[in-house]
Design an enzyme around this catalytic site. Structure first.
Site, mmCIF file in Angstrom:
data_model
loop_
_atom_site.group_PDB
_atom_site.id
_atom_site.type_symbol
_atom_site.label_atom_id
_atom_site.label_comp_id
_atom_site.label_asym_id
_atom_site.label_seq_id
_atom_site.Cartn_x
_atom_site.Cartn_y
_atom_site.Cartn_z
ATOM 1 C CD GLU A 16 -14.297 3.019 38.781
ATOM 2 O OE1 GLU A 16 -13.196 2.473 38.740
ATOM 3 O OE2 GLU A 16 -14.555 4.096 38.249
ATOM 4 C CG LEU A 289 -13.346 3.716 21.846
ATOM 5 C CD1 LEU A 289 -13.442 5.232 21.938
ATOM 6 C CD2 LEU A 289 -12.781 3.282 20.489
ATOM 7 C CB ALA A 290 -15.454 -0.378 25.996
ATOM 8 C CG HIS A 312 -13.794 3.217 34.882
ATOM 9 N ND1 HIS A 312 -14.311 4.064 33.930
ATOM 10 C CD2 HIS A 312 -13.379 4.007 35.890
ATOM 11 C CE1 HIS A 312 -14.214 5.316 34.342
ATOM 12 N NE2 HIS A 312 -13.643 5.310 35.526
#
Length: 345
Positions: A16, A289-290, A312
Site C-alpha cells: 500500500e 487488531l490483526a 495494510h
C-alpha cells in the site's frame, strides 16, 4: 553516514506504500540491530515522504535506540537508520499537530518490550484520528493482549486530541523484565458484553444522541449498553463513536468519526456495518487488531485467526518478512477465516 555491510534496504513503495512500512521497519531495525536504509518513503500517498508524525516516529526510534540517522527531515523520501542499544528511561515525544501519537507509540513500544527495559513514555498529538488506531483501541483491545503475553504495562489517556486540532496526551508505563510469550488466539470464546459510547466536545450534544439512537435501533441494543460522554469544550471540536465487543478471549473495538457534512445516522450506520461484519465472520481478531498483532507475533511466536486480511496487514506482513525471512505465514481455512502464524514457533 557510511553504509554498513549488514544494511537492509526496504522499499517504501511496496504494497500500500504508506507509513506502516516505515514504522515496522524502524521497529525491526531496533529489535534486530540491523541498520536500515529506506527508499521511496510513503511513495503511494498524495504527499509522499516524511510528514510530522512520521518524522516524530523516526526521532523517537532514534532516541530509544541511540541511533545515527540521515535523511530525517520533513518531506524526505529516503532515510538511513543505524541503531545501537535500546535504552529504557523517561521519554517525551510531541508531534505538534493532530498527527497520531498512537502510531508513534506503535513504533517504539514493541522494541522496548523486546528489550525488556523499563520505560515511561509521554506522547502528545492526535489521540483520535480517522487514519490511526485511537487511544481507546490500544487501551481495551491491544494492550490487554500484550499483558496476556507477559508484558507489564499501563496506559492512561490524559487528554483527548481530535483531528484537526490535536492537543491530546497519553502516558504509558512499561515495567522492566517483560518477556513476550507466544500468543495463540484461535477462538473468541463466549460473548460477554457489547456496548457503544459517543464522545463529543464543543459540538451540539444532539449529534451524539442521534448516533446512539441509530446504534440502538440498528443493533437492537438497549439503552444500558449505550453511553454519551460529553468532554470539555477545550478538547474539541470532535466527535467519535466507539463500539466495544467483548468475548471470553478477546475484546475488539470499532470506531467511526463525525465529519462535517456527514449525518450522525451515516456515522453510526458505518459503525454498525463494521460490528455486524466482525460478528458474522466468526474470527476472533478483526482487521485492525490483526495488523497490530503481527509484530508481537513475529517477536514471540504463536498464531491467530482473522477474517480476510486488509492490504495494510499484507503490506505489514511483507515488511516483517523482509527483515525476518519466512517469519510469518498465513493460510486460508475452510470456514473462510485466515490463520496467521509464526513459521518457527
Amino acid at each position: 553516514m557510511n553504509k554498513p555491510t549488514n544494511l537492509i534496504t526496504i522499499d517504501g513503495s511496496q504494497g500500500e506504500g504508506g507509513g506502516q512500512v516505515l514504522r515496522s521497519a524502524l521497529t525491526l531495525s531496533l529489535i534486530t540491530g540491523r541498520p536500515l536504509e529506506m527508499i521511496h518513503i510513503r511513495a503511494k500517498r498524495k504527499k509522499p515522504g516524511l510528514m510530522r508524525q512520521h518524522l516524530t516516529a523516526v526521532q523517537a526510534a532514534a532516541a530509544i535506540g541511540e541511533a545515527e540517522i540521515d535523511g530525517a527531515a520533513a518531506g524526505s523520501q529516503s532515510l538511513q537508520f543505524q541503531p545501537q542499544t535500546i535504552k529504557g528511561g523517561d521519554y517525551r515525544f510531541a508531534i505538534g499537530t493532530a498527527g497520531s501519537c498512537t502510531l508513534v507509540l506503535q513504533t517504539v513500544l514493541p522494541a522496548l518490550v523486546a528489550a525488556g527495559v523499563e520505560a515511561r513514555l509521554h506522547l502528545s498529538g492526535g489521540t483520535h484520528n480517522p487514519m490511526a488506531p485511537p487511544a481507546d483501541f490500544l487501551q481495551r483491545a491491544y494492550l490487554p493482549l500484550l499483558q496476556r503475553m507477559g508484558v507489564n504495562i499501563e496506559m492512561k489517556l490524559l487528554r483527548h486530541g481530535f483531528y484537526p486540532a490535536g492537543g491530546g496526551e497519553v502516558e504509558l508505563k512499561l515495567e522492566a523484565g517483560s518477556q513476550l510469550q507466544p500468543l495463540n488466539l484461535l477462538a473468541r470464546g463466549e460473548l460477554r458484553q457489547v456496548g457503544a459510547e459517543a464522545l463529543i466536545a464543543s459540538l451540539p450534544m444532539r449529534i451524539a444522541e442521534r448516533e446512539l439512537e441509530t446504534v440502538r435501533r440498528t443493533m437492537g441494543w438497549d439503552s444500558t449498553k449505550l453511553q454519551l460522554r460529553g468532554l470539555n469544550n477545550n478538547q474539541g471540536p470532535g466527535n467519535v463513536l466507539v463500539a466495544t465487543i467483548e468475548h471470553e478471549h478477546v475484546t475488539e473495538l470499532f470506531t467511526t468519526f463525525g465529519e462535517k457534512g456527514v449525518s450522525a445516522e451515516k456515522v453510526a450506520g458505518k459503525l454498525c456495518r463494521q460490528i455486524k461484519a466482525y460478528l458474522k465472520s466468526g474470527a476472533p481478531v478483526g482487521p485492525y487488531l490483526a495488523d497490530q498483532l503481527l509484530l508481537p507475533l513475529a517477536i514471540a511466536g504463536g498464531a491467530f485467526m482473522t477474517a480476510k486480511p486488509t492490504q495494510h496487514t499484507l503490506t505489514n506482513l511483507e515488511t516483517i518478512n523482509g527483515f525476518l525471512p519466512g517469519c510469518l505465514d498465513m493460510e486460508e481455512m475452510d470456514d473462510g477465516m485466515v490463520r496467521i502464524f509464526h513459521g518457527d514457533k
